[in-house]
Design a protein around this motif. Structure first.
Motif, PDB file in Angstrom:
ATOM      1  N   UNK A  49      18.427   1.049  40.463  1.00  0.00           N
ATOM      2  CA  UNK A  49      18.492   0.356  41.302  1.00  0.00           C
ATOM      3  C   UNK A  49      18.417   0.322  42.225  1.00  0.00           C
ATOM      4  N   UNK A  50      17.421   0.417  43.133  1.00  0.00           N
ATOM      5  CA  UNK A  50      17.603   1.361  44.352  1.00  0.00           C
ATOM      6  C   UNK A  50      16.153  -0.347  44.980  1.00  0.00           C
ATOM      7  N   UNK A  51      16.085  -0.500  44.353  1.00  0.00           N
ATOM      8  CA  UNK A  51      14.810  -1.746  45.243  1.00  0.00           C
ATOM      9  C   UNK A  51      15.682  -3.088  45.117  1.00  0.00           C
ATOM     10  N   UNK A  52      15.639  -3.701  46.317  1.00  0.00           N
ATOM     11  CA  UNK A  52      16.622  -5.095  46.669  1.00  0.00           C
ATOM     12  C   UNK A  52      15.154  -6.383  46.988  1.00  0.00           C
ATOM     13  N   UNK A  53      15.407  -7.085  46.943  1.00  0.00           N
ATOM     14  CA  UNK A  53      14.768  -8.979  47.303  1.00  0.00           C
ATOM     15  C   UNK A  53      15.754  -8.878  48.010  1.00  0.00           C
ATOM     16  N   UNK A  54      15.213  -9.792  48.918  1.00  0.00           N
ATOM     17  CA  UNK A  54      15.993 -10.826  49.780  1.00  0.00           C
ATOM     18  C   UNK A  54      15.809 -12.367  49.362  1.00  0.00           C
ATOM     19  N   UNK A  55      15.344 -13.496  48.424  1.00  0.00           N
ATOM     20  CA  UNK A  55      14.420 -14.688  48.604  1.00  0.00           C
ATOM     21  C   UNK A  55      14.515 -15.407  49.673  1.00  0.00           C
ATOM     22  N   UNK A  56      16.259 -15.310  50.186  1.00  0.00           N
ATOM     23  CA  UNK A  56      15.969 -15.690  51.571  1.00  0.00           C
ATOM     24  C   UNK A  56      15.302 -15.774  52.390  1.00  0.00           C
ATOM     25  N   UNK A  57      15.132 -14.812  52.871  1.00  0.00           N
ATOM     26  CA  UNK A  57      14.337 -13.836  54.240  1.00  0.00           C
ATOM     27  C   UNK A  57      12.739 -13.490  53.498  1.00  0.00           C
ATOM     28  N   UNK A  58      12.495 -13.401  52.328  1.00  0.00           N
ATOM     29  CA  UNK A  58      11.359 -13.433  52.123  1.00  0.00           C
ATOM     30  C   UNK A  58      10.861 -11.702  52.039  1.00  0.00           C
ATOM     31  N   UNK A  59      11.492 -11.113  52.048  1.00  0.00           N
ATOM     32  CA  UNK A  59      11.582  -9.709  52.397  1.00  0.00           C
ATOM     33  C   UNK A  59      11.852  -8.656  50.660  1.00  0.00           C
ATOM     34  N   UNK A  60      11.165  -7.722  50.505  1.00  0.00           N
ATOM     35  CA  UNK A  60      12.042  -6.703  50.015  1.00  0.00           C
ATOM     36  C   UNK A  60      12.346  -5.176  50.391  1.00  0.00           C
ATOM     37  N   UNK A  61      12.955  -4.468  50.046  1.00  0.00           N
ATOM     38  CA  UNK A  61      13.327  -3.237  50.715  1.00  0.00           C
ATOM     39  C   UNK A  61      13.716  -2.315  49.529  1.00  0.00           C
ATOM     40  N   UNK A  62      13.025  -1.064  49.476  1.00  0.00           N
ATOM     41  CA  UNK A  62      13.534   0.345  48.269  1.00  0.00           C
ATOM     42  C   UNK A  62      14.745   0.814  49.442  1.00  0.00           C
ATOM     43  N   UNK A  63      15.271   1.571  48.141  1.00  0.00           N
ATOM     44  CA  UNK A  63      16.103   2.122  49.466  1.00  0.00           C
ATOM     45  C   UNK A  63      15.881   4.110  48.923  1.00  0.00           C
ATOM     46  N   UNK A  64      14.754   3.680  47.755  1.00  0.00           N
ATOM     47  CA  UNK A  64      15.422   4.912  47.875  1.00  0.00           C
ATOM     48  C   UNK A  64      13.938   5.738  48.004  1.00  0.00           C
ATOM     49  N   UNK A  65      12.464   5.431  48.517  1.00  0.00           N
ATOM     50  CA  UNK A  65      11.435   5.379  49.381  1.00  0.00           C
ATOM     51  C   UNK A  65      10.791   4.909  50.531  1.00  0.00           C
ATOM     52  N   UNK A  66      12.328   3.939  50.987  1.00  0.00           N
ATOM     53  CA  UNK A  66      11.869   3.537  52.449  1.00  0.00           C
ATOM     54  C   UNK A  66      11.158   2.425  52.284  1.00  0.00           C
ATOM     55  N   UNK A  67      10.737   2.273  51.467  1.00  0.00           N
ATOM     56  CA  UNK A  67       9.477   0.967  51.620  1.00  0.00           C
ATOM     57  C   UNK A  67       9.983  -0.316  51.495  1.00  0.00           C
TER      58      UNK A  67
END
Length: 155
Positions: A49-67
Motif C-alpha cells: 500500500x504505497x498509494x496515498x490520497x490526501x482528500x483535504x489537499x485534493x491530491x494523490x501520490x504513490x511512493x512506489x512509482x513516484x507518480x
C-alpha cells in the motif's frame, strides 16, 4: 488536443471532483494517518500500500512509482487520456458545462481543409475533391468542429 479550457472551468471541475471519490472508482482505499487514505497503486505491480490520497489537499501520490497529482492527472493516467479529455470526462461526471475554445492552430487547419473542397468542386477536379474530403474526414474531430463553426474562431 485542439481545445483550450479556461482556468476557471478547470478550477470548478477540480472543486466538484473529490479526489477520494474519483480514486475509489479504481482503488480500494483504507484510512491511513492524518486523514489520508491508502491503497495499492493502480499503475504498478507493487502489492504494498504505497498509494496515498490526501482528500483535504485534493491530491494523490504513490511512493512506489513516484507518480502523483490531482483528480485530472489521475484520470489522465488511469484512462490514458489527454489533459483536455480528462477535464471533459470529470466535467461530465460533475454535470458541468465547459467553455471549450478551439486553439488558433486548429481553426487555421480547419479553414485550410474547408477551403480546398469548394475549389476542387469549382475546377471539377474529382481527384482533388476526393483527397480533400479524405483529409477532412480523417482529421481530429475538434478540427472538424472548428471548421463547422465557420468564421467564428480566431484567425
Amino acid at each position: 488536443m485542439s481545445l483550450q479550457i479556461p482556468d476557471r472551468d478547470i478550477a470548478r471541475v477540480l472543486a466538484l471532483s473529490p479526489i477520494a471519490d474519483i480514486v475509489r472508482e479504481h482503488v480500494n482505499l483504507i484510512p491511513a494517518d492524518d486523514g489520508t487514505l491508502k491503497g495499492t497503486c493502480p499503475f504498478s505491480a507493487d502489492p504494498t500500500e504505497t498509494f496515498y490520497v490526501a482528500p483535504s489537499r485534493g491530491m494523490w501520490f504513490c511512493f512506489g512509482c513516484d507518480a502523483g497529482g490531482d483528480a485530472i492527472t489521475f484520470i489522465e493516467k488511469i484512462e490514458g487520456l489527454a489533459f483536455v479529455d480528462a477535464v471533459i470526462r470529470l466535467a461530465d461526471r460533475a454535470h458541468l458545462e465547459l467553455e471549450l475554445n478551439p486553439e488558433p492552430s486548429a481553426v487555421h487547419a480547419a479553414r485550410a481543409l474547408r477551403a480546398g473542397i469548394p475549389e476542387a468542386i469549382e475546377k471539377r477536379d474529382l481527384d482533388a475533391l476526393i483527397r480533400n474530403l479524405a483529409e477532412w474526414l480523417s482529421t481530429d474531430p475538434i478540427v472538424r468542429r472548428a471548421a463547422d463553426a465557420g468564421e467564428e474562431g480566431t484567425a
